[in-house]
Design a protein around this motif. Sequence first.
Motif, short mmCIF file in Angstrom:
data_model
loop_
_atom_site.label_atom_id
_atom_site.label_comp_id
_atom_site.label_asym_id
_atom_site.label_seq_id
_atom_site.Cartn_x
_atom_site.Cartn_y
_atom_site.Cartn_z
N GLN A 124 0.82 -1.21 0.00
CA GLN A 124 0.00 0.00 0.00
C GLN A 124 0.85 1.26 0.00
N ILE A 125 0.30 2.28 -0.64
CA ILE A 125 0.90 3.60 -0.53
C ILE A 125 0.73 4.02 0.92
N GLY A 126 1.72 4.66 1.48
CA GLY A 126 1.64 5.06 2.88
C GLY A 126 2.26 4.05 3.82
N LYS A 127 2.91 3.06 3.26
CA LYS A 127 3.47 2.00 4.10
C LYS A 127 4.59 2.49 5.02
N PHE A 128 5.17 3.63 4.73
CA PHE A 128 6.25 4.13 5.57
C PHE A 128 5.74 4.94 6.76
N GLY A 129 4.51 5.38 6.71
CA GLY A 129 3.91 6.10 7.84
C GLY A 129 4.43 7.51 8.03
N VAL A 130 4.91 8.13 6.99
CA VAL A 130 5.43 9.50 7.13
C VAL A 130 4.81 10.47 6.12
N GLY A 131 3.93 10.01 5.26
CA GLY A 131 3.39 10.85 4.20
C GLY A 131 2.70 12.11 4.70
N PHE A 132 1.87 11.97 5.72
CA PHE A 132 1.16 13.14 6.24
C PHE A 132 2.14 14.18 6.76
#
Length: 169
Positions: A124-132
């Motif tokens: 999934q996109i966002g798998k790194f948890g830093v996008g926001f």
Amino acid sequence: MNMSYNIKNISDEQIELFKNLRKDREENAKVIEKPSMGGVKRSVVEKYSEHAHFIYELLQNADDTEAKKARFVLEKNGLLFAHNGKIHFSISDPNTEDVDKESLKLGHINSITSIGNTTKFESQIGKFGVGFKAVFEYTNTPHIYDPPFLFKIERFIVPILLDNDHQMR
């Protein structure tokens, strides 16, 4: 019809979880704000080199909530982003985040007020948890209005409840 929400719409249990999360994140913020940790925040915010990447992240988050419509309202003193997603913010106990993450029950507020703590799958996109966190290139205090949760994020990871909903939401 635009309903007006305030802090009274949040349950006692949610308020208690929010207080515990805020306390936990305040302790973590002290570490992140140390001079020796200055590169952590900078590297997270700069992970996406494009200056307007946060717009993509907001749209991706709306898509993750199964939103069919989204709108941006650009004002002199800020940007309002709204969507009609079906999935709303949740919160979980900060003391059980490891277990909650593994069982995919980690609260959304817990996730966006952490660094790299996400329940998204590898594909999934966002798998790194830093996008926001890309939004922090433009503001030090983003506000989130998703009743019953109305809050702002200060010091990069510290959630603070707001008393009232946004007048334009």
